[in-house]
Design an enzyme around this catalytic site. Structure first.
Site, mmCIF file in Angstrom:
data_model
loop_
_atom_site.group_PDB
_atom_site.id
_atom_site.type_symbol
_atom_site.label_atom_id
_atom_site.label_comp_id
_atom_site.label_asym_id
_atom_site.label_seq_id
_atom_site.Cartn_x
_atom_site.Cartn_y
_atom_site.Cartn_z
ATOM 1 N N ARG A 1 -39.524 -15.326 14.087
ATOM 2 C CA ARG A 1 -39.081 -16.532 13.522
ATOM 3 C C ARG A 1 -39.740 -17.568 14.029
ATOM 4 N NH1 ARG A 1 -34.256 -17.908 14.799
ATOM 5 N NH2 ARG A 1 -33.813 -19.129 12.833
ATOM 6 N N GLU B 1 -9.975 2.289 4.142
ATOM 7 C CA GLU B 1 -9.725 3.490 3.288
ATOM 8 C C GLU B 1 -11.117 3.880 2.823
ATOM 9 O OE1 GLU B 1 -6.386 2.475 0.273
ATOM 10 O OE2 GLU B 1 -7.847 3.241 -1.174
ATOM 11 N N TYR B 2 -11.867 3.009 2.337
ATOM 12 C CA TYR B 2 -13.099 3.542 1.615
ATOM 13 C C TYR B 2 -13.622 4.423 2.520
ATOM 14 C CZ TYR B 2 -13.014 0.718 -2.771
ATOM 15 O OH TYR B 2 -13.034 0.173 -3.942
ATOM 16 N N SER C 1 0.928 -1.127 -0.004
ATOM 17 C CA SER C 1 0.002 -0.266 0.008
ATOM 18 C C SER C 1 1.027 0.984 0.110
ATOM 19 C CB SER C 1 -0.888 0.028 1.208
ATOM 20 O OG SER C 1 -1.725 1.156 1.191
ATOM 21 N N LYS D 1 -4.619 -6.766 3.470
ATOM 22 C CA LYS D 1 -4.608 -5.403 2.270
ATOM 23 C C LYS D 1 -6.226 -4.996 1.983
ATOM 24 C CE LYS D 1 -3.195 -2.170 -0.237
ATOM 25 N NZ LYS D 1 -3.913 -2.074 -1.418
ATOM 26 N N HIS E 1 -7.665 -3.285 4.710
ATOM 27 C CA HIS E 1 -7.006 -1.756 4.823
ATOM 28 C C HIS E 1 -7.837 -1.037 3.695
ATOM 29 C CE1 HIS E 1 -4.415 0.963 2.421
ATOM 30 N NE2 HIS E 1 -3.746 1.046 3.464
ATOM 31 N N ASN E 2 -8.060 -1.610 2.607
ATOM 32 C CA ASN E 2 -8.679 -0.900 1.448
ATOM 33 C C ASN E 2 -10.387 -0.691 2.006
ATOM 34 O OD1 ASN E 2 -6.389 -1.210 0.247
ATOM 35 N ND2 ASN E 2 -7.361 -1.220 -1.890
HETATM 36 C C1 6PG Z 1 -3.139 1.492 -1.678
HETATM 37 C C2 6PG Z 1 -4.460 1.823 -2.319
HETATM 38 C C3 6PG Z 1 -4.508 1.210 -3.682
HETATM 39 C C4 6PG Z 1 -5.466 1.711 -4.394
HETATM 40 C C5 6PG Z 1 -6.602 0.764 -4.579
HETATM 41 C C6 6PG Z 1 -7.910 1.298 -4.290
HETATM 42 O O1 6PG Z 1 -3.216 0.981 -0.647
HETATM 43 O O2 6PG Z 1 -2.095 1.887 -2.012
HETATM 44 O O3 6PG Z 1 -5.513 1.110 -1.565
HETATM 45 O O4 6PG Z 1 -4.397 -0.260 -3.483
HETATM 46 O O5 6PG Z 1 -5.714 2.888 -4.284
HETATM 47 O O6 6PG Z 1 -6.516 0.728 -6.024
HETATM 48 O O7 6PG Z 1 -8.541 1.460 -5.607
HETATM 49 P P1 6PG Z 1 -10.223 1.704 -5.607
HETATM 50 O O8 6PG Z 1 -10.488 3.120 -4.958
HETATM 51 O O9 6PG Z 1 -10.188 2.057 -7.207
HETATM 52 O O10 6PG Z 1 -10.620 0.565 -5.271
#
Ligand code: 6PG
Length: 466
Positions: free
Chosen positions: A441, A187-188, A126, A180, A183-184
């Site tokens: 239920r 991130e979202y 990342s 990971k 993590h993402n």
């Molecule tokens: C990172 C990011 C990287 C990237 C992803 C997310 O940790 O460096 O998460 O992996 O930004 O591609 O992308 P999307 O927003 O397109 O799902």
């Protein structure tokens, strides 16, 4: 002289990683499907070109490496990885190690490992292009002995936090790619919560993008200090010369996604791990791309957002709400990792994961250092219950509540923050409402329930006799 390591795939991330490896004193041989890309990459490598061996075929790449070989794959996730592995395997010896450093679905990594046609590990990398070039955060998985072989290089190229490399083996099989993905997901949610607070400032408080940028910059000097708040401030302050307007005001409000957040949500459902803030963030991205539907809805019902009366919310309240939302979101993410550790029998040490995320990666923030400490004290308890974060939430949840309530009253959509609040309130309700679900239920399916005064399962209501 043979190279220390090979790398396949000179796209943005692969090229940056290769330069990082070379800069750290390792000789690297590279190959890309398009020979021209390899040539241009090498020509532009400057002083580092001496450490880089461009190759024109897989045979040449394999022949250029020290044995036993280590080759990093940095190709698009999915079929390209399988194709690359199939093409390489016949050329490799039994001790040669392939490392998939792309954003793979961890189920694919599990499958590739179990196929056992040769040594293979998956690692999560990342930090975007800049991170890959100057120090990413690296989440390792697979056989620890295989990780160990590559560790000297991976630790050298990873970012350092207080002198410690943010590159760790975190668990068996596809654990690196699993971490990971979480993590993402985080991130979202982190990005979504910042976007929601931006929306409250823009539509509810009538602030301009540069003013919002200034607020975000100020937040970045305090408890909210993080890469995502920092770059959000930069984005908000950017000017569009073509229209002489803030750039943010001319960017289309439809978010893209490559799918890793979606994988996290799907997996959370399999694990029955509650991650509502992350789910809300993925849903929000999906809805954001339905621009026509949103325009139709606005035409039918009128535009939702209304201005707040002056003084209803201030930016300090928003900051506190964001901190609360962030704590709750991370509590969910770490909870999901704990659920996976149990389900898959993987190591997944939560404090180590927080430490690996402290620098280099997209969700890096000061708060992760406190999270690492809290998880070290007790990694089995919900992160939100750790005294440091619980003390914070005891006051900051009021700000989150005020924000969510005012947002609801004024048509300002805050799905991730709202779901964070509902999660928090659910967590502190010992007597919930699922007794009604159990009654329902049992009524329609005689599924049975347990009574508060009798622990035996399979009890029924009066309708069972009818
Ligand atoms: C990172 C990011 C990287 C990237 C992803 C997310 O940790 O460096 O998460 O992996 O930004 O591609 O992308 P999307 O927003 O397109 O799902």
């Amino acid at each position: 002289m043979p190279s220390d390591i090979g790398l396949i795939g000179l796209g943005t991330m692969g090229a940056a990683l290769a330069l990082n490896i070379a800069e750290n004193g390792f000789d690297i041989a590279v190959w890309n499907r398009t020979a021209k890309t390899t040539e241009t990459f090498h020509q532009n490598a400057g002083d580092l070109a001496a450490r880089i061996t461009p190759t024109e075929s897989l045979q040449q790449l394999v022949g250029a490496l020290k044995e036993p070989r280590i080759i990093i794959l940095m190709v698009p996730a999915g079929d390209p990885v399988d194709e690359q592995i199939s093409a390489l395997r016949p050329l490799l010896g039994p001790d040669d190690l392939l490392i998939d450093a792309g954003n793979a679905n961890f189920h694919d990594t599990n499958r590739r490992l179990r196929a056992a046609t040769g040594l293979f590990i998956g690692i999560g990398v990342s930090g975007g292009e800049d991170g890959a070039r100057h120090g990413p955060s690296i989440m390792g998985g697979g056989d620890p002995a295989h990780w160990q072989r590559a560790a000297p290089i991976l630790e050298a190229i990873a970012v350092k936090y207080d002198g410690t490399a943010c590159a760790k083996w975190l668990g068996e099989e596809g654990a690196g790619h699993f971490v990971k993905a979480v993590h993402n997901g985080i991130e979202y949610a982190d990005m979504q919560m910042i976007a929601e607070v931006y929306g409250v400032m823009r539509d509810g408080m009538g602030m301009t993008a540069p003013d919002i940028g200034a607020v975000l910059s100020r937040w970045n000097d305090g408890a909210l200090r993080s890469y995502l708040v920092e770059i959000s401030a930069e984005v908000a302050k950017a000017h569009d010369a073509a229209t002489d307007r803030p750039l943010l005001d001319v960017i289309v409000d439809a978010a893209g996604q490559k799918g890793t957040g979606r994988w996290t949500v799907i997996e959370a459902q399999h694990l029955a791990a509650p991650i509502p803030a992350i789910e809300a963030a993925v849903v929000a991205r999906n809805l954001s791309s339905q621009r026509n539907t949103r325009a139709q809805g606005e035409a039918i019902f009128g535009a939702a957002p209304q201005a707040l009366a002056a003084g209803t919310l201030d930016t300090e309240c928003l900051a506190q709400a964001l901190i609360a939302g962030k704590i709750l979101c991370y509590a969910q993410g770490f909870g999901m990792i704990a659920a996976a550790a149990q389900q898959f029998g993987w190591s997944l040490p939560l404090p180590e994961i927080a430490r690996v995320w402290r620098a280099g990666c997209i969700i890096r923030s000061d708060m992760l250092d406190d999270m690492a400490d809290a998880l070290s004290e007790d990694s089995t308890r919900n992160l939100a219950f750790a005294p440091y974060f619980a003390n914070h939430l005891k006051t900051s949840h009021q700000a989150l509540r005020r924000l969510v309530a005012q947002a609801a009253l004024h048509g300002l959509a805050v799905p991730a923050l709202g779901s964070g609040l509902a999660y928090f309130d659910t967590l502190r309700t010992s007597r919930g409402t699922a007794n009604m679900i159990q009654g329902q239920r049992d009524y329609f399916g005689l599924h049975g329930f347990m009574r508060l005064d009798d622990n035996s399962t399979g009890q029924h209501g009066p309708w069972a006799q009818e």
